[in-house]
Design an enzyme around this catalytic site. Structure first.
Site, PDB file in Angstrom:
ATOM      1  N   HIS A  69      -3.444 109.504   7.503  1.00  5.84           N
ATOM      2  CA  HIS A  69      -3.576 109.615   8.957  1.00  5.84           C
ATOM      3  C   HIS A  69      -4.812 110.411   9.367  1.00  5.84           C
ATOM      4  O   HIS A  69      -4.851 110.982  10.456  1.00  5.84           O
ATOM      5  CB  HIS A  69      -2.314 110.270   9.547  1.00  5.84           C
ATOM      6  CG  HIS A  69      -1.063 109.502   9.283  1.00  5.84           C
ATOM      7  ND1 HIS A  69       0.190 110.079   9.311  1.00  5.84           N
ATOM      8  CD2 HIS A  69      -0.864 108.204   8.967  1.00  5.84           C
ATOM      9  CE1 HIS A  69       1.106 109.163   9.028  1.00  5.84           C
ATOM     10  NE2 HIS A  69       0.483 108.022   8.810  1.00  5.84           N
TER      11      HIS A  69
ATOM     12  N   GLU B  45      -3.332  97.897   6.350  1.00  8.47           N
ATOM     13  CA  GLU B  45      -4.075  98.942   5.656  1.00  8.47           C
ATOM     14  C   GLU B  45      -4.571  98.386   4.323  1.00  8.47           C
ATOM     15  O   GLU B  45      -3.817  97.753   3.586  1.00  8.47           O
ATOM     16  CB  GLU B  45      -3.196 100.183   5.453  1.00  8.47           C
ATOM     17  CG  GLU B  45      -2.692 100.758   6.776  1.00  8.47           C
ATOM     18  CD  GLU B  45      -1.680 101.880   6.599  1.00  8.47           C
ATOM     19  OE1 GLU B  45      -1.561 102.403   5.471  1.00  8.47           O
ATOM     20  OE2 GLU B  45      -0.997 102.221   7.578  1.00  8.47           O
TER      21      GLU B  45
ATOM     22  N   GLU C 165       3.731 100.005   1.137  1.00  9.30           N
ATOM     23  CA  GLU C 165       2.433 100.668   1.284  1.00  9.30           C
ATOM     24  C   GLU C 165       2.275 101.824   0.289  1.00  9.30           C
ATOM     25  O   GLU C 165       2.248 102.995   0.683  1.00  9.30           O
ATOM     26  CB  GLU C 165       2.240 101.160   2.716  1.00  9.30           C
ATOM     27  CG  GLU C 165       3.396 101.954   3.310  1.00  9.30           C
ATOM     28  CD  GLU C 165       3.074 102.466   4.698  1.00  9.30           C
ATOM     29  OE1 GLU C 165       1.992 103.064   4.901  1.00  9.30           O
ATOM     30  OE2 GLU C 165       3.914 102.252   5.599  1.00  9.30           O
TER      31      GLU C 165
END
Length: 426
Positions: free
Chosen positions: A255, A285, A381
């Site tokens: 982040h 991503e 992820e």
């Protein structure tokens, strides 16, 4: 037709009048029906189904009404996303009504967007008019549901003072569980969001070159996604779509914000595209390298892709979140990389954002025993972080979104991953 109605005359509220203190003889509560109702994000039947499911739960728990205060639940049940800016908002759902509570600063927009019976507007003319609005809407008796995970202590104290005969109970976990199973309409919207992220990813790759600052790349991606949403959807509020494009050492956190660092040939890059459509978040991503990828970096990248591919196969109905995490841990451990893992392997999608919402009961972590069911939407992820100073330093992360069905899971992310596709600019 536009109307503005003073509701103060019908208000019953214990306590000294604020007007005696500040000499302002202006209303505490009003209605602002300005313009026409907009077409909601989902069908009216979709919202009716949500209200019915909630009311069934309230009835089973002998709860007369619920006061929602979070962005995600207010949006989920009413299609209204508030902008707090220091002011509280609410949504009251009882057996009879669905009523939003908003601040005067927003004008008629909350009424136009609320799928429900009404909207009460509180003004700034007197202190704590918000709690007067709640007291007007909720009877001072029985059991009332609150989101204990989204209510400051001072607000809770004022609520109890406003409604002293009410028993407040926590409904946050129960509502989270209800949201975890997506309807057909929700899944259709999430799929469109994933397609928008793919558009943002393509624009991002086109904007990368040696010497470009991170923010310029992020701007190109975000603009492409916003335009795609604006072109594809009617009556949509265009807000909160964003991109985190990270390079070099900035890839070490999932982040980390965009900076003005300039990309260099051979850099590890993180592509993070996030489309927001009516409060529904989707993500893409990817790990990228600019022009070249050294041998150490290639090895870490390939290992992370191996974990990613294994995770995609493990996501299916009947699997437990914790079991998926334990199985993927074995792969990292085989390469002596388990301690380099940054976070859990995935999470639920729906009404959430980087600053609100989370279905914490549906995360692919060792401490979550939730069983995957058809209608759930989760990401895969995996990420490892190799510290600066070590060969292959950087953060490696891939991210796909999967919709669980009766027989397996549908991957709705189209952007390709891995070294074969994402050493860009060659």
């Amino acid at each position: 037709m536009s109307t503005l109605k003073d509701l103060t005359s019908t208000l019953s509220f214990d306590g000294a009048s604020d007007n005696s203190l500040n000499n302002l003889h202006l209303p505490s509560l009003i209605e602002i029906k300005n313009g026409q109702k907009v077409t909601p994000t989902f069908s009216h039947q979709e919202y009716a189904n949500r209200h019915e499911k909630l009311r069934e739960y309230l009835d089973s728990q002998n709860i007369a009404a619920v006061l929602f205060t979070s962005m995600h639940n207010i949006n989920y049940y009413s299609d209204f996303i508030y902008c707090s800016f220091g002011r509280p908002y609410g949504l009251v759902i009882s057996a009879q009504e669905v009523v939003s509570i908003s601040a005067n600063i927003d004008g008629g927009q909350p009424w136009r967007r609320t799928v429900g019976d009404n909207n009460i507007v509180y003004t700034d003319w007197q202190r704590d008019n918000y709690f007067k609005a709640i007291a007007k809407q909720i009877p001072n008796n029985g059991r009332v549901g609150l989101e204990f995970d989204h209510l400051p202590l001072d607000s809770f104290a004022k609520l109890k003072a406003s409604l002293p005969n009410v028993e407040f109970v926590d409904i946050s976990a129960a509502c989270m569980t209800m949201r975890m199973i997506k309807s057909a309409e929700e899944i259709a919207l999430i799929k469109k969001g994933a397609q928008v992220c793919d558009i943002g990813g393509a624009a991002l790759v086109q904007a990368v070159y040696d010497g470009v600052p991170e923010y310029e790349v992020a701007l190109a991606s975000t603009q492409a996604m916003v335009r795609a949403i604006g072109e594809q959807f009617g009556h949509v509020e265009l807000m909160d779509t964003w991109t985190w494009f990270q390079s070099g050492i900035n890839t070490d956190g999932a982040h980390n914000p965009v900076t003005n660092r300039r990309v260099q040939s051979g850099d590890i890059l993180s592509l993070n595209c996030f489309s927001m459509i009516a409060g529904y978040y989707t993500a893409l991503e990817r790990t990228l390298f600019l022009e070249t990828c050294d041998a150490d970096s290639l090895r870490y990248w390939q290992i992370n892709c191996e974990v990613h591919e294994a995770g995609l196969e493990l996501i299916k109905p009947g699997a437990r979140c914790c079991d998926i995490a334990h199985e993927l841990n074995k792969i990292y451990a085989k390469y002596d990389l388990l301690e380099k893992r940054s976070f859990g392997y995935g999470h639920s999608f729906g009404v959430l954002s980087h600053y609100y919402g989370r279905e914490a009961g549906l995360e692919l972590r060792e401490d979550i025993e939730t069983v995957l069911e058809p209608g759930m939407v989760v990401s895969m992820e995996p990420m490892i972080m190799i510290p600066e100073g070590m060969p292959g330093a950087g953060g490696y992360r891939e991210h796909d979104i999967l919709v669980i069905n009766e027989t397996g899971a549908e991957n709705i992310t189209g952007f390709k991953y891995g070294p074969e596709h994402n050493i860009i600019g060659r």
